[in-house]
Scaffold this active site. Structure first.
Site, PDB file in Angstrom:
ATOM      1  N   HIS A 219       0.788  -1.280   0.338  1.00 15.76           N
ATOM      2  CA  HIS A 219      -0.225   0.216  -0.410  1.00 15.76           C
ATOM      3  C   HIS A 219       0.938   1.273   0.109  1.00 15.76           C
ATOM      4  CE1 HIS A 219       0.587  -0.948   4.467  1.00 15.76           C
ATOM      5  NE2 HIS A 219       0.432   0.726   4.288  1.00 15.76           N
ATOM      6  N   ASP A 252       0.646  -7.540   0.828  1.00 11.57           N
ATOM      7  CA  ASP A 252       0.471  -6.561   2.123  1.00 11.57           C
ATOM      8  C   ASP A 252       2.636  -6.638   1.323  1.00 11.57           C
ATOM      9  OD1 ASP A 252       0.253  -3.731   1.431  1.00 11.57           O
ATOM     10  OD2 ASP A 252      -0.174  -3.653   3.662  1.00 11.57           O
ATOM     11  N   SER A 335       3.895   2.699   7.557  1.00  9.27           N
ATOM     12  CA  SER A 335       4.005   1.668   7.732  1.00  9.27           C
ATOM     13  C   SER A 335       5.708   1.176   6.370  1.00  9.27           C
ATOM     14  CB  SER A 335       3.535   2.121   5.817  1.00  9.27           C
ATOM     15  OG  SER A 335       1.905   1.333   6.376  1.00  9.27           O
TER      16      SER A 335
END
Length: 493
Positions: A219, A252, A335
């Protein structure tokens, strides 16, 4: 059909004790970049069963066959505001309908609250699937610049320590947090991803090899796919253009490669996430709210935490992990960054958080850490990254059976039929060869307790195709155990 989740909405989480409601909100525009990738907190898991919002792509699917795994494609979502970008999934009790709105980057939204469920809870539940919020930055460089500017008062007076020749430089012993940070920071990067339309976001990554490969979250780089722009900046200020080598939305995980990489790259050492113990010290490195090269510390709070996450976009597909849980402070912008052990070895990739912050419509702030962060175990991420570097496509393990998403703490039930009327048990697939049939309820995979369909998926994806696993299931009140060999599926679609 199989247990893969590609092309399907994030399912609601299983019933758990109520937690404070979270209201993700978009953040201010950055000063030096297009903005940071969307993020929002993990919403609470209420015990009630509110009716799904109209056009909600993540509302719980109706009973089988629509309630089967995978569920049917979501309806076109209705947006609370205009604009592109994405936020995090929101959810409530596992298998029950729940309200969820799309969160678009730079655009806040109101998170509806669900009434608590009356009656007793499931105190004996071993694991709960959390519907997670991805933590790519949404405030980013703008906030970082503001904080730095506010602390730069040209009229202030500073007092420095003596620097006479008799003072020696402070030396920190190996194994201290300062020593680990000093060694690891040069091998982390702040990633900026920008789409062809100008939307973008910020995340983190770390050096995987000397050829210039950087590992991060899917992402984080999603905006740069299909012709977008991608850059990676090292702590020394050197910035490099980069390109996506491969990405796996289900896991992910993504790998990017620096264009014209420097010759002195030092990959971070990889640890063994299977040997991590609850209570082990953790160190996280990232760019929370655009503040690059930030180091935070904590411990491993739990292992094998089932987490489902989504970026909240109209085309969103679910990601699953059997996560490492940590209380190290992880915020939007962390992230893709490394979660290190006390020796400086990478044990996970920071990916999602739970947050109790509330903002509401019109809020300009983003939710932050309350000490519940989730990381993809490095043993899984390493395998995925190697596949992406080798072929550019992810490979998923599967059992070849469709499982129910309805509320149940008893296990993952194989449905009577699969999506679009297909067979619930793939003919000739692993489950078929092992003798599994529609109606069977899978309760364990090896030594892991299975309480739901998504928990089963997360556990399967910690394995590789070809691995032999022991499946415990119930049929007609009797318990059985079989051994099957996991099959494979290539690609996200």
């Amino acid at each position: 059909m199989s247990t893969e989740n590609e092309g399907n909405p994030v399912p609601p989480a299983p019933s758990t004790p109520p937690v404070p409601p979270a209201t993700p909100a978009a953040s201010p525009q950055p000063a030096a970049s297009e903005g940071d990738a969307p993020t929002a907190p993990i919403p609470p898991a209420p015990q009630g069963a509110p009716a799904p919002a109209a056009g909600d792509p993540y509302a719980a699917a109706p009973p089988s066959p629509e309630g089967a795994w995978p569920p049917p494609p979501p309806a076109t979502p209705s947006y609370a505001d205009a604009g592109a970008g994405a936020g995090a999934a929101a959810g409530a009790g596992w298998g029950s309908p729940y309200d969820q709105q799309q969160h678009h980057q730079h655009h806040p939204y109101q998170q509806p609250q669900a009434a608590p469920k009356k009656g007793g809870g499931r105190g004996g539940l071993i694991a709960a699937v959390l519907v997670a919020a991805l933590v790519a930055g949404g405030a980013g460089g703008g906030l970082g610049y503001t904080l730095a500017k506010n602390n730069d008062d040209s009229g202030s007076t500073t007092v420095s320590a003596s620097t006479d020749s008799g003072v020696t430089q402070v030396k920190r012993a190996a194994g201290t947090i300062a020593a680990v940070a000093n060694k690891s920071l040069p091998s982390t990067v702040t990633i900026e991803a920008e789409s062809t339309s100008g939307d973008g976001g910020t995340g983190t990554g770390f050096v995987f090899d000397t050829q210039g490969h950087i590992v991060t979250n899917n992402h984080v780089v999603a905006d740069a796919l299909d012709g977008g722009k991608l850059t990676a900046t090292f702590p020394n200020g050197k910035k490099y253009d980069a390109e996506v080598v491969g990405h796996a939305q289900g896991y992910d995980v993504a790998v990017i490669k620096l264009k014209n990489p420097p010759s002195d790259l030092k990959p971070l050492p990889l640890g063994d996430s299977d040997k991590v113990a609850v209570g082990d010290e953790t160190i996280a490195i990232g760019a929370p709210f655009g503040l690059s090269n930030t180091v935070t510390t904590g411990i491993i709070s739990a292992k094998n935490r089932p987490v489902a996450s989504s970026d909240g976009s109209a085309s969103s597909k679910a990601s699953y992990m059997s996560a490492l849980q940590t209380d190290a402070s992880i915020n939007p912008g962390n992230s893709g960054g490394p979660l290190l052990d006390a020796t400086g070895a990478v044990i996970g990739i920071n990916s999602a958080i739970q947050s109790a912050s509330s903002g509401g419509l019109g809020s300009t702030g983003q939710s932050g850490s309350i000490g519940l962060g989730f990381a993809i175990p490095i043993n899984q991420a390493k395998y995925v990254a190697q596949q992406l570097i080798k072929t550019g496509k992810p490979v998923y393990a599967k059992i070849g059976a469709s499982v129910s998403l309805e509320d149940s703490s008893n296990g993952a039930q194989i449905t009577d039929s699969g999506s679009s009327g297909s067979a619930a048990v793939e003919s000739g697939g692993p489950a078929d060869k092992a003798g599994l049939k529609p109606g069977d309820v899978i309760t364990k995979l090896d030594d892991s307790v299975i309480d739901s369909g998504p928990t089963l998926i997360g556990e399967i994806w910690t394995h590789k195709p070809g691995d032999k696993v022991e499946i415990t299931y119930k049929r007609g009140g009797s318990e059985h155990t079989v051994t099957l060999t996991l099959g494979s599926r290539v690609g996200d679609n």
